[in-house]
Design an enzyme around this catalytic site. Sequence first.
Site, PDB file in Angstrom:
ATOM      1  N   THR A 106       0.821  -1.215   0.000  1.00 30.39           N
ATOM      2  CA  THR A 106       0.000   0.000   0.000  1.00 30.39           C
ATOM      3  C   THR A 106       0.852   1.260   0.000  1.00 30.39           C
ATOM      4  O   THR A 106       0.663   2.160  -0.834  1.00 30.39           O
ATOM      5  CB  THR A 106      -0.938   0.015   1.217  1.00 30.39           C
ATOM      6  OG1 THR A 106      -1.823  -1.101   1.145  1.00 30.39           O
ATOM      7  CG2 THR A 106      -1.755   1.298   1.262  1.00 30.39           C
TER       8      THR A 106
ATOM      9  N   ASP B 225       5.687  11.731  11.410  1.00 30.08           N
ATOM     10  CA  ASP B 225       6.973  12.064  12.017  1.00 30.08           C
ATOM     11  C   ASP B 225       7.833  10.826  12.253  1.00 30.08           C
ATOM     12  O   ASP B 225       9.046  10.932  12.503  1.00 30.08           O
ATOM     13  CB  ASP B 225       6.777  12.818  13.335  1.00 30.08           C
ATOM     14  CG  ASP B 225       5.968  12.049  14.381  1.00 30.08           C
ATOM     15  OD1 ASP B 225       5.506  10.928  14.094  1.00 30.08           O
ATOM     16  OD2 ASP B 225       5.782  12.588  15.495  1.00 30.08           O
TER      17      ASP B 225
ATOM     18  N   LYS C 190       6.610   4.390   4.837  1.00 34.00           N
ATOM     19  CA  LYS C 190       6.203   5.780   4.671  1.00 34.00           C
ATOM     20  C   LYS C 190       7.369   6.648   4.213  1.00 34.00           C
ATOM     21  O   LYS C 190       7.193   7.562   3.404  1.00 34.00           O
ATOM     22  CB  LYS C 190       5.626   6.324   5.988  1.00 34.00           C
ATOM     23  CG  LYS C 190       4.251   5.800   6.328  1.00 34.00           C
ATOM     24  CD  LYS C 190       3.197   6.191   5.298  1.00 34.00           C
ATOM     25  CE  LYS C 190       2.891   7.666   5.329  1.00 34.00           C
ATOM     26  NZ  LYS C 190       1.812   8.030   4.345  1.00 34.00           N
TER      27      LYS C 190
ATOM     28  N   GLY D 167      11.818  -2.771  19.028  1.00 31.68           N
ATOM     29  CA  GLY D 167      12.294  -1.552  18.372  1.00 31.68           C
ATOM     30  C   GLY D 167      11.471  -0.323  18.669  1.00 31.68           C
ATOM     31  O   GLY D 167      11.395   0.592  17.840  1.00 31.68           O
TER      32      GLY D 167
END
Length: 356
Positions: A99, A134, A163, A293
């Site tokens: 996506t 962000d 992203k 993480g």
Amino acid sequence: MTILVTGGAGFIGANFVLDWVAQSDEPVINLDLLTYAGNVQTLSSLEGNPQHVFQQGDIADSELVKRLLTEHQPRAVLNFAAESHVDRSIHGPEDFIQTNIVGTFRLLEEVRAYWKDLQGEAKDAFRFLHVSTDEVYGSLAADAPAFTEEHRYEPNSPYSASKAASDHLVRSYHHTYGLPVLTTNCSNNYGPYHFPEKLIPLMIVNALAGKPLPVYGDGQQIRDWLYVKDHCSAIRRVLEAGRTGEVYNVGGWNEKPNLEIVERICGLLDTLRPRADGQPYAGQIAYVTDRPGHDRRYAIDARKLERELGWKPAETFETGIRKTVEWYLDNWQWVENVQSGNYRDWVEKNYSGRSA
């Protein structure tokens, strides 16, 4: 004059569409695949409104995107469509690649072809606005300055990496082809219609159900919290006056550790919907094993947006979180309707075995 919004049945996209229709008479074409977080019930108030045209479909479906562009001739495309939950990206990263990277690429290709054929003022005025996060900037130390638009990309999860890749694609289409793009990178959104796997709505839902309130690790992960309607107003302002090719960070100036957020929600519920036994909701807080993480701190420096375009958030965290809790209390039918079997399966998968 028309705009095309992708992902307009998701949390941020749907809030944007609702606000757009309330504040403008310009039609909006809404393309959404209706995956787990897409919900047409959020848009029920627009049923029968000719200003809103909904189309179920995928941004990676080139023929569908081409048809919508050709048929409706939008002056702008706003891309909200994305897989957006870090925990889901850890369990199943492939959907995020498809996506957020492949889908954005195919959308850009169709938008580029459409824009190339525009003429005169229509071509000059066209904009492609890409909504990002962000999280592409990575994690900040406790004493580090907030992310600016010049901060190096250091994504730490499959979600943020996908992203980041989409951001780079958008940037490249401006520099290579001249496509008039705008990119916004926002901090953590909260507010009405938020899917209840995310922190704030999950805490509200679990608290009222008498379930544990799972807090990752020590609960001291810091985020900058942005009320979703403030985010929508920022996007409208960037679309209106942003300089093409530029990136604008959108933040709420509200850095808070997760544990404080949970405690604030508990305090509001103690006042607005007290437990039957009179005990505080904070007694339901349960610390669980941290996720892999987990970024320690995000913080957005939104001064560029204020300096160039005059935008500032209207809500403080105190006003925004109260409005959010009150919205969930007043719209419990929406909450119950989105908690499908798939949602329950996901919560069980993500939180089982995490007890610390």
